[in-house]
Design an enzyme around this catalytic site. Structure first.
Site, PDB file in Angstrom:
ATOM      1  N   HIS A   1      -0.689   2.541 -14.488  1.00  0.00           N
ATOM      2  CA  HIS A   1       0.042   3.277 -15.527  1.00  0.00           C
ATOM      3  C   HIS A   1      -0.715   4.516 -15.982  1.00  0.00           C
ATOM      4  CE1 HIS A   1       3.288   0.450 -15.771  1.00  0.00           C
ATOM      5  NE2 HIS A   1       2.482  -0.566 -16.020  1.00  0.00           N
TER       6      HIS A   1
ATOM      7  N   GLY B   1       6.208   2.700  -7.280  1.00  0.00           N
ATOM      8  CA  GLY B   1       6.317   2.385  -8.700  1.00  0.00           C
ATOM      9  C   GLY B   1       6.338   3.621  -9.581  1.00  0.00           C
TER      10      GLY B   1
ATOM     11  N   GLY C   1       0.796  -1.219   0.000  1.00  0.00           N
ATOM     12  CA  GLY C   1       0.000   0.000   0.000  1.00  0.00           C
ATOM     13  C   GLY C   1       0.831   1.271   0.000  1.00  0.00           C
TER      14      GLY C   1
ATOM     15  N   SER D   1       2.541  -4.748 -20.979  1.00  0.00           N
ATOM     16  CA  SER D   1       1.836  -5.046 -19.726  1.00  0.00           C
ATOM     17  C   SER D   1       0.705  -6.030 -19.911  1.00  0.00           C
ATOM     18  CB  SER D   1       1.235  -3.752 -19.148  1.00  0.00           C
ATOM     19  OG  SER D   1       2.211  -2.776 -18.957  1.00  0.00           O
TER      20      SER D   1
END
Lengths: 453, 453, 453, 453
Positions: A373, A273, A269, A298
């Site tokens: 993303h 990234g 959490g 991905s």
């Protein structure tokens, strides 16, 4: 100060009374709890390091029911006092003075936060707290009241693992084996089959970077794997092939982030990234000006599950052709492990385009990877058929993978579109694909939100 | 989340309205404040590092009234909302559930804490925050309302500069000049006169250790200087003499902590000295088993000032001899820069013994240096006549210095005596000296608290 | 092998006989010599490190006459055996077989080379051998027979301090004080006045680089100081000024090598300067593409001494004007410490141009600094009037300094001109200056070698 | 100098004439040879690094016949000149002056030594020279004249890889994978089966140390593996077992050197093992005072081959029992891969004892491993039956292994016994075993040299 003293006396007292006739595991947990109370007392200030060491030793000796009991004590006895909080809030409401604000914060902060800060003073304290949180998360499933403890620990770890304290390190073949070994163990996207496999991923046409925290010098927190290729890749197998020829990084046009793995369950959490991808993209851009495209390859982990549900409930325009398409797609979706027929390529790609650009759950994109993303400001560039034909790839997404592109000059604007207008920035092709499936999924086409080509 | 959004909208709105016709410095400050609001918004999560970099640049451009204005905005607009706090406190009072506790903490934590955490993500962020706090402390003298900001920053820095994250490093002649230069500049006890002087303090019969934080690799936080000598020293000059012969560390009996300096104004009030002394003592003990005594040679900075006041108001037993003594001591105390007569040695030493063992202010020893060492669990061992005959030494303490002894096996017990029973652990000699002056200072001797010999 | 054995037995024997009634210092030296014989025997192969340690301890205890005696023993008893050499040479002459060549080399190599190689195995052995050579050079002045020992040591050290083993390190303010202190002590061109002065020379518009050898990690072998400036400098004072403003290295056009110092007397005659300058120039060129000119600002140490002699013996064309010029120059040259009159600027510069381009001693330029840079392939660019008006500058060269330019593309060609054709590559201005003084120094102008403009 | 010039001119000239009509590979080799002549000329002094780089590139492009040709040129054209050597030797014979000695050495040293020294200046030069020697050794088998080149290279490498320049490093699991990978590849005694196997050998009850040279920071030169055990081990399997429990190094009595591997073929014949074992033993002794015994568990690689020959030719006392024994042993020796019968244990052990203590070849022990350890001053302690029952173990030595003990206080004395008196220091048990087999191997027992119990 007085109320803190009072608090300590109270719980020390209550404890002395109840510590008779308990099981050994609980007694050990209680001993630890007592040690922690001393640790956060004034005495703890003077002998902090020594007391922290003892507390750490006691914690390391806990397991099973003892540990559960200890967590419960942390949840119950180290929370803010209700009366004190109410009084302080009322005082602050009447007069938001410096003093009233200070005392509000003193009583509103759960004492276990100070417990954790002091435990951190023991040698290896930070690693121990990560392990404690990992255990806590495990036990929270059965004991939801432990969430309060987790809330504090998350808050504290989030503060301590601030980006400003993290160190970005390149991982290569001259990295200590002890760290490489961990990468092999942690890798969550494309399994690493031993040191030889890893070595290929660290050649000069590949890169690997990880964040580290100074208190855990041998523990990667998160790592990303990059491949230098000539064009936006549509299949993952050539990137993973251990025997592939090693290319020249100064001739590559495209840096592909093909795997990103969070390593520490104890930091669940707390997200790194976003920082990692952007930092790595910026650094590579500076080092290798030949790199023009920074993109991912991905998975779309939620596609099939969503498709089953969406198709079942699909109203559609009611036309016969649309109905037939729906039947075909339903059949394909039902065949969980099958290789989809080439004839279904375009319909399935269109379904994926819709899923990734039009489906929102609670203000976020429905797919977890897309969420990450797109939330970071990437653009959905391309949908790749038969990109990952492994069992997992087929099961999750009919073998589809997608490319998200990080264009550093656009990420803020893209992010704004995504967060504030709930619009996914996607390429024209993806947008057209999504549109093409409208008659199937929407009663009255043209009313749905669109993505931003 | 809703209330956080609302909060941001409100202050962004209020700001837009007021930003007309301000001076450039204030406009700059307001621009920064707006940037910080973005920084702690959701957008900040995605573009944290980039936004932090911009905010840092804006802050670095602030000075004078602009900076003052900015600090005031931080104090006024980034505090918890009164209504929200009261509501959350009432909800928690009624039901101390996990959810209510979580929302209490969310609204009770001043938003500027998140501001500081995000600013820390900029390159050099931690150093910038230390500098920010230094400036804040400076301005707080004139603007007491800034204390609220300082309270938050102190809390955060205290958490970040947790002992568990500090690195103990030995400082020697192979340390980078950039760090040695800082030691010369920071030294607060016995001035270091350039590199040559420092070099003597780093020879093999001396040691120097400092704490560092990983985010500030070139900035010592606190350092201690140690001399290896044969016996408990009674004068500081031989230790400081730059031309003295270098001794053999493996033959010394005694390690003297003769100087300890906190380096960072931005970390004022966050104490590392206790950890540093004990860690260094433990490490030296392990490395050099010949060391039997770990002690300080410390100033008594408050002695003369206290003596003047105490003697003036002294009731005493009323005897003639006692009266004469009082006159003599008063005369000596009045002569601020004079070298006291050898005849006054014992009376002044007795006065010092009393001062250090019997005088308490608000539950703590009256002398600040004594407070530190006795609070750490040291023992007051000896009072040394004419130990520091520099101007400062004479002015503060008639030239007296004292030895505090750290006996690692006793520090916890000593600390307990000091904290819980308000008794100073002192040697028999010191205790006798203190007793000897009772007739002068107390109406009815025998009623005062005693030290623990 | 037999002859080696025989050799050892012989000298061991001769020694035993002569070791009676000597002074203690000599006895110590003899003990060392015996230890060295053991060291190079077969037994030394097995117990090399231990024996080397003992020999090193013995050597470190030598001083004065004992050391002199030891060096003489090294010169006398550790040379190749005449008969063995002659025999081996004859055998090799008759048949240059592998075996004969091997045995020639075995007997022709002085056994003291093996002595030095084995002494190097002691901890600190390399530093000890440098110190040994320093002492040897000192004693060689009075004892010329020691030159044979020095010849061997130089050969060995030249091999060990091969460029391939040296490490180029940047020196800056984060370099350990222990190394910076040495730079201050060693600097031979422009004295460094303490750490503060050095700090200015390490700012970002200055650079300092040194070669180190892995066996002497704290000992610079040679270092060069570089200043980044906008144009070819004509005075040294602005570069050395401690209070000067710090410039931006990315805007400088010119890198000036303004000081280069060899540090180790024990490495005298083993040259690293050539490698250092070229490596640093290449590295700076790669790092800062804005740097277009790599040049020195160099003294002309031999100018005045040469001028006195040359002018005295000057034949000249005999014209009256030339005669007057000669008188004026002679007067200027005689005034060793005077500031030359501005009227003499051009004649003295012309004299310097001639000296640097036309005077050869034994196939090399007459001036030692010119020899170094021209031999390295630099070009003589400019002569600077009143460039160094320090006492030393005036005394050596009337205050003149010159710029040598390193144009990396030309250094090989320039070097060839210099070495093979005995022509100095110089700028047109310098060449014209040199030509202008021909009538004074040469009977029949036009016959002297010219430089290459 | 003149003769050096002449030499160069001569060979350059001879070359120009012969370089027509050659194959490309030879032309390339000739080009390199010419480059090397330039490299050792005066020009090479000025442009050494640049020329060395070019020569290195040329060498790296050589292979097959080109390389062979190049080596031959090195052997033929870069040797000392016969006439010059003879002249210099005669001059030195007549007058061993400093100058004559210097010129002797100049002409007697093969010019290829300077070639190698200059090639070393290229980046990666040292590694290239090791590779060159490896290739040279390979080619020397077919071209014995290359031995002269090897002789020079060995001499130079021996000087450069002097113990004083080597760095002892501990290898553990935090060592870079790039180095660990090499250990796996190089291990020559007990094969390492991948990273997992290696990891067990690096746990805390194991140690691994290697020598490195600063010019080859990633290349181990030699490494030794150590196991901490409770008593002198008699079998190797428990040490190698990958799943064995990890012991406590502070409780072990015995450090076993169970594998020692030289890594670099290019350093063949330059021995580091002696230094490595003694240094490691000394360091471990200092770190872990509980270690009382430092020993090996070593193979006896030459036993069976020797036994076959020795038994065939054995005269023996002629008694019937002795004859039967001889038959039995001959049968056992003939069965190359068989597990010997337990009945043969004592006779075979006795044979081994004899072999290791009584057999000498050219002044050295017959067994290569014994030669190494006994020459280092170790004691032959014990012969272990069925210690290594792998195929290789049985084939070489009937499965026997032996323990050599390094007693640091005795190694010099033991070494003396071995080197000067040709006596092996062995335990009483081993000595008795050796004696017991005398009637079989010697006609008149009691006349053979004995070992030293």
């Amino acid at each position: 100060m007085k109320s803190a003293r009072a608090f300590i006396d109270r719980i020390v007292g209550s404890f002395a009374a109840t510590n008779i006739g308990r099981a050994p595991a609980q007694r050990r947990a209680d001993r630890l709890a007592r040690a922690l109370r001393t640790l956060i007392s004034e005495r703890g200030e003077a002998s902090g390091a020594a007391l922290a060491r003892r507390a750490a030793a006691l914690y390391r000796g806990l397991y099973g029911p003892g540990r559960t009991h200890f967590f419960k004590v942390l949840a119950r006895d180290f929370s803010p006092e209700r009366e004190a909080v109410l009084e302080a809030a009322q005082a602050y409401y009447r007069d938001p003075s410096v003093a009233n604000l200070a005392s509000l914060q003193r009583v509103a902060e759960p004492p276990r936060q100070e417990v954790f800060r002091r435990m951190n003073m023991a040698p290896g304290g930070t690693a121990m707290l990560l392990e404690l949180r990992r255990a806590l998360l495990e036990e929270s499933r059965e004991h939801p009241e432990l969430a309060a403890v987790d809330h504090d620990l998350t808050h504290l770890l989030g503060s301590w693992f601030n980006r400003g304290f993290l160190e970005l390190r390149r991982i290569d073949w001259s990295t200590p084996a002890a760290i490489l070994e961990k990468l092999i163990a942690y890798e969550a996207v494309h399994e690493i089959h031993g040191f030889a496999d890893l070595k290929r991923r660290l050649e000069r046409d590949r890169r690997c970077f990880a964040f580290f925290h100074p208190a855990l010098p041998d523990e990667p927190l998160i790592f990303v794997e990059v491949a230098f290729v000539n064009e936006l890749p549509s299949h993952v197998a050539p990137i993973l092939a251990p025997e592939s020829a090693v290319g020249d990084p100064r001739r590559a046009r495209c840096a592909v982030f093909y795997s990103i793995t969070s390593c520490q369950q104890g930091l669940k959490g707390i997200s790194f990234g976003n920082f990692l991808i952007k930092q790595v993209a910026a650094d590579l851009h500076a080092e290798l000006p030949n790199l023009k495209v920074f993109a991912t390859l991905s998975p779309v982990p939620g596609l099939r599950a969503w498709a089953k549900k969406a198709l079942k409930g699909a109203v559609g325009s009611g036309e016969a052709g649309v109905q037939a398409l729906r039947e075909g797609l339903l059949a394909a979706a039902a065949d969980d492990h099958g290789v989809p027929s080439p004839a279904m390529k375009e319909p399935i790609e269109a379904l994926a385009a819709w899923y990734l650009t039009r489906e929102w759950i609670g203000g976020h994109g429905a797919d977890p990877v897309a969420r990450f993303h797109l939330g970071n400001g990437a653009r959905l560039e391309r949908i790749n058929w038969a990109a990952d034909t492994s069992g997992k790839g087929l099961a999750q997404s009919f073998g589809l993978m997608v490319n998200y592109v990080y264009d550093l000059g656009d990420v803020e604007r893209n992010h704004e579109e995504y967060m504030n207008r709930r619009r996914v920035v996607a390429s024209g092709t993806v947008e057209r694909l999504a549109k093409s499936v409208e008659p199937l999924l929407v009663e009255k086409p043209g009313r749905t939100p669109t993505s931003v080509p």
